[in-house]
Design a protein around this motif. Structure first.
Motif, PDB file in Angstrom:
ATOM      1  N   ASN A 176      -5.322  10.417   3.365  1.00 56.19           N
ATOM      2  CA  ASN A 176      -6.146   9.403   4.025  1.00 56.19           C
ATOM      3  C   ASN A 176      -5.152   8.331   4.484  1.00 56.19           C
ATOM      4  N   GLY A 177      -4.545   8.562   5.630  1.00 55.87           N
ATOM      5  CA  GLY A 177      -3.414   7.747   6.076  1.00 55.87           C
ATOM      6  C   GLY A 177      -3.717   6.259   6.113  1.00 55.87           C
ATOM      7  N   ILE A 178      -2.705   5.500   5.833  1.00 58.09           N
ATOM      8  CA  ILE A 178      -2.818   4.037   5.897  1.00 58.09           C
ATOM      9  C   ILE A 178      -3.092   3.629   7.349  1.00 58.09           C
ATOM     10  N   THR A 179      -2.483   4.330   8.296  1.00 59.98           N
ATOM     11  CA  THR A 179      -2.747   4.066   9.713  1.00 59.98           C
ATOM     12  C   THR A 179      -4.184   4.447  10.054  1.00 59.98           C
ATOM     13  N   ARG A 180      -4.623   5.594   9.551  1.00 62.20           N
ATOM     14  CA  ARG A 180      -6.010   6.045   9.770  1.00 62.20           C
ATOM     15  C   ARG A 180      -6.986   4.976   9.316  1.00 62.20           C
ATOM     16  N   GLU A 213      -5.697  17.853  10.416  1.00 63.54           N
ATOM     17  CA  GLU A 213      -4.757  16.818  10.872  1.00 63.54           C
ATOM     18  C   GLU A 213      -3.584  17.482  11.576  1.00 63.54           C
ATOM     19  N   ALA A 214      -2.720  16.660  12.157  1.00 61.87           N
ATOM     20  CA  ALA A 214      -1.464  17.166  12.716  1.00 61.87           C
ATOM     21  C   ALA A 214      -0.463  17.297  11.560  1.00 61.87           C
ATOM     22  N   THR A 215       0.766  17.688  11.839  1.00 53.36           N
ATOM     23  CA  THR A 215       1.704  17.966  10.740  1.00 53.36           C
ATOM     24  C   THR A 215       2.245  16.693  10.082  1.00 53.36           C
ATOM     25  N   GLY A 216       2.034  15.545  10.719  1.00 55.96           N
ATOM     26  CA  GLY A 216       2.489  14.285  10.105  1.00 55.96           C
ATOM     27  C   GLY A 216       1.647  13.112  10.552  1.00 55.96           C
ATOM     28  N   ALA A 217       0.392  13.365  10.896  1.00 49.62           N
ATOM     29  CA  ALA A 217      -0.474  12.291  11.397  1.00 49.62           C
ATOM     30  C   ALA A 217      -1.932  12.733  11.326  1.00 49.62           C
ATOM     31  N   ASN A 218      -2.828  11.777  11.186  1.00 46.84           N
ATOM     32  CA  ASN A 218      -4.272  12.058  11.178  1.00 46.84           C
ATOM     33  C   ASN A 218      -4.809  12.133  12.611  1.00 46.84           C
ATOM     34  N   ILE A 219      -5.986  12.743  12.758  1.00 47.65           N
ATOM     35  CA  ILE A 219      -6.521  12.959  14.122  1.00 47.65           C
ATOM     36  C   ILE A 219      -7.903  12.331  14.317  1.00 47.65           C
ATOM     37  N   ALA A 229      -1.300  13.692  -2.774  1.00 48.88           N
ATOM     38  CA  ALA A 229       0.066  13.178  -2.957  1.00 48.88           C
ATOM     39  C   ALA A 229       0.835  13.353  -1.653  1.00 48.88           C
ATOM     40  N   LYS A 230       1.687  12.387  -1.341  1.00 48.20           N
ATOM     41  CA  LYS A 230       2.618  12.586  -0.222  1.00 48.20           C
ATOM     42  C   LYS A 230       3.835  13.254  -0.854  1.00 48.20           C
ATOM     43  N   ALA A 231       3.661  14.560  -1.085  1.00 50.57           N
ATOM     44  CA  ALA A 231       4.636  15.336  -1.850  1.00 50.57           C
ATOM     45  C   ALA A 231       5.421  16.232  -0.899  1.00 50.57           C
ATOM     46  N   ALA A 277       0.845  -1.211   0.000  1.00 49.62           N
ATOM     47  CA  ALA A 277       0.000   0.000   0.000  1.00 49.62           C
ATOM     48  C   ALA A 277       0.877   1.258   0.000  1.00 49.62           C
ATOM     49  N   HIS A 278       1.967   1.228   0.756  1.00 47.13           N
ATOM     50  CA  HIS A 278       2.872   2.384   0.776  1.00 47.13           C
ATOM     51  C   HIS A 278       3.559   2.554  -0.581  1.00 47.13           C
ATOM     52  N   THR A 279       4.028   1.446  -1.147  1.00 45.32           N
ATOM     53  CA  THR A 279       4.728   1.520  -2.428  1.00 45.32           C
ATOM     54  C   THR A 279       3.792   2.045  -3.516  1.00 45.32           C
ATOM     55  N   GLU A 280       2.557   1.573  -3.481  1.00 50.07           N
ATOM     56  CA  GLU A 280       1.593   2.045  -4.484  1.00 50.07           C
ATOM     57  C   GLU A 280       1.291   3.534  -4.286  1.00 50.07           C
ATOM     58  N   ARG A 281       1.262   3.972  -3.028  1.00 51.41           N
ATOM     59  CA  ARG A 281       1.019   5.403  -2.792  1.00 51.41           C
ATOM     60  C   ARG A 281       2.193   6.241  -3.303  1.00 51.41           C
ATOM     61  N   LEU A 282       3.430   5.727  -3.152  1.00 50.81           N
ATOM     62  CA  LEU A 282       4.605   6.438  -3.682  1.00 50.81           C
ATOM     63  C   LEU A 282       4.482   6.613  -5.192  1.00 50.81           C
ATOM     64  N   CYS A 319      -2.711   9.552  14.656  1.00 50.85           N
ATOM     65  CA  CYS A 319      -2.106   8.297  14.193  1.00 50.85           C
ATOM     66  C   CYS A 319      -1.447   8.473  12.844  1.00 50.85           C
ATOM     67  N   GLY A 320      -0.377   7.744  12.684  1.00 50.86           N
ATOM     68  CA  GLY A 320       0.368   7.750  11.434  1.00 50.86           C
ATOM     69  C   GLY A 320       1.427   6.670  11.537  1.00 50.86           C
ATOM     70  N   THR A 321       2.067   6.382  10.440  1.00 46.12           N
ATOM     71  CA  THR A 321       3.072   5.326  10.446  1.00 46.12           C
ATOM     72  C   THR A 321       4.140   5.584  11.500  1.00 46.12           C
ATOM     73  N   ALA A 322       4.682   6.803  11.519  1.00 45.72           N
ATOM     74  CA  ALA A 322       5.735   7.115  12.490  1.00 45.72           C
ATOM     75  C   ALA A 322       5.137   7.269  13.878  1.00 45.72           C
ATOM     76  N   LEU A 337       4.224  19.829   0.049  1.00 46.72           N
ATOM     77  CA  LEU A 337       3.125  20.009   0.999  1.00 46.72           C
ATOM     78  C   LEU A 337       3.619  20.029   2.436  1.00 46.72           C
ATOM     79  N   TYR A 338       4.854  19.614   2.652  1.00 43.03           N
ATOM     80  CA  TYR A 338       5.416  19.596   4.006  1.00 43.03           C
ATOM     81  C   TYR A 338       6.057  20.915   4.401  1.00 43.03           C
ATOM     82  N   MET A 339       6.151  21.872   3.469  1.00 43.30           N
ATOM     83  CA  MET A 339       6.710  23.174   3.835  1.00 43.30           C
ATOM     84  C   MET A 339       5.898  23.775   4.995  1.00 43.30           C
TER      85      MET A 339
END
Ligand code: PMP
Length: 293
Positions: A214-218, A190-196, A155-157, A53-58, A251-254, A160-162
């Motif tokens: 739409n996080g994989i963890t979410r 959401e938080a800066t690197g996780a869903n709420i 996109a996990k681009a 799922a992560h590879t496909e999202r990349l 929640c998020g992967t990290a 967007l993290y700026m």
């Protein structure tokens, strides 16, 4: 040890290179114009949870930015598994990244090579473990998640993290662990690197992911909650509603499932539902090995 000086190998464009030699040129398009996408994955017991799922999202994030990741999902997954084996990691964080290279400088870089690298390191806890037990403290971010018509929000681009780094740094400077971002309409995002998620009267509420990942963890947490028979409502949540919720977690992967104790002036108490989902998630991520009989 600075991050770029660690030992080990990084997979880069099809082969393994020593960690310290995994370099790019200063005129890399990805650096100047944010033509870069990445993933964040976690291996548990030697296997990446939901690797495909992560590879496909990349690959999909690259497609959204207008480029084709030049490796198949099979190749990238095999490289990831080989990397973990080489590094001797059982539990680790994995960071694949794909970016436009340095052959051409300018907004347009149609023919620049698409590069791909995968690094892995040991990263036990995204937040301070002590704070994490009590529930972390979030500030309100100044920036808002952009309208999907303003930025490719699915996109996990890198670009967007700026606003995420700006927001997280501002929160940290005030002693908070992270920041809650609203969306462009003023809804909770959401938080800066996780869903709420929030809990009120035994029901779980989480924002519709219509302008953020739409996080994989979410998605996993929603499935785990429903498996327990808990009701999960995905809906628009306004900040004024936060006073009506008793529990909150991100929640998020990290971040995995991390309880939240405060968001600006609102208070939450990590309770049964948060604790159950922390437990369910840590069971779920363990590799399901066939019992040898
Ligand atoms: N939102 C943002 C901004 C993130 O960086 C992440 C982490 N990738 C998430 C949500 C959660 O996504 P996932 O559960 O797929 O890691």
């Amino acid at each position: 040890v600075p991050f770029d000086q660690m030992d080990g190998d990084i997979w880069m464009n099809g082969s393994f290179v020593p960690w310290k030699d995994a370099k790019i040129h200063v005129l890399t398009h990805g650096l100047h114009y944010a033509s870069s996408v990445f993933e964040g994955e976690r291996a548990y017991g030697g296997e990446v949870f939901k690797l495909r799922a992560h590879t496909e999202r990349l690959i999909e994030s690259g497609r959204i930015l207008g480029f084709k990741v030049p490796y198949s999902a099979e190749t990238l997954d095999a490289a990831t598994n080989e990397l973990l084996k080489r590094q001797g990691f059982v539990d680790a964080y994995v960071r694949p990244v794909a970016w436009r290279g340095s052959e051409m400088m300018g907004v347009s870089a149609q023919n620049n090579t698409i590069n791909v690298a995968i690094a892995a390191w040991v990263w036990p806890s995204y937040f301070d473990p002590e704070q994490r037990m009590k529930g972390i403290r979030l500030d309100m971010a100044e920036y808002r998640r952009p309208d999907p018509m303003t930025a490719p929000s699915r996109a996990k681009a890198a670009g967007l993290y700026m606003i995420c780094t700006i927001s997280k740094h501002a929160a940290e400077a005030k002693g908070y662990a992270d920041a809650l971002m609203l969306d462009w309409r003023g809804r909770v995002a959401e938080a800066t690197g996780a869903n709420i998620f929030f809990v009120g009267d035994g029901v779980i509420h989480t924002p519709d992911p219509d302008c953020f990942l739409n996080g994989i963890t979410r998605q996993t947490v929603i499935e785990l909650a429903r498996r327990r028979g808990l009701e999960v409502r995905e809906r628009a949540i306004m900040p004024e509603e936060l006073s009506g919720f008793s529990e909150c977690f991100i929640c998020g992967t990290a971040a995995e499932v991390t309880p939240v104790a405060e968001i600006a002036d609102w208070r939450f108490t990590p309770g049964d539902i948060t604790r159950q989902l922390i437990g369910d998630y840590s069971n779920e991520v363990q590799p399901k090995r066939q019992a040898a009989e």
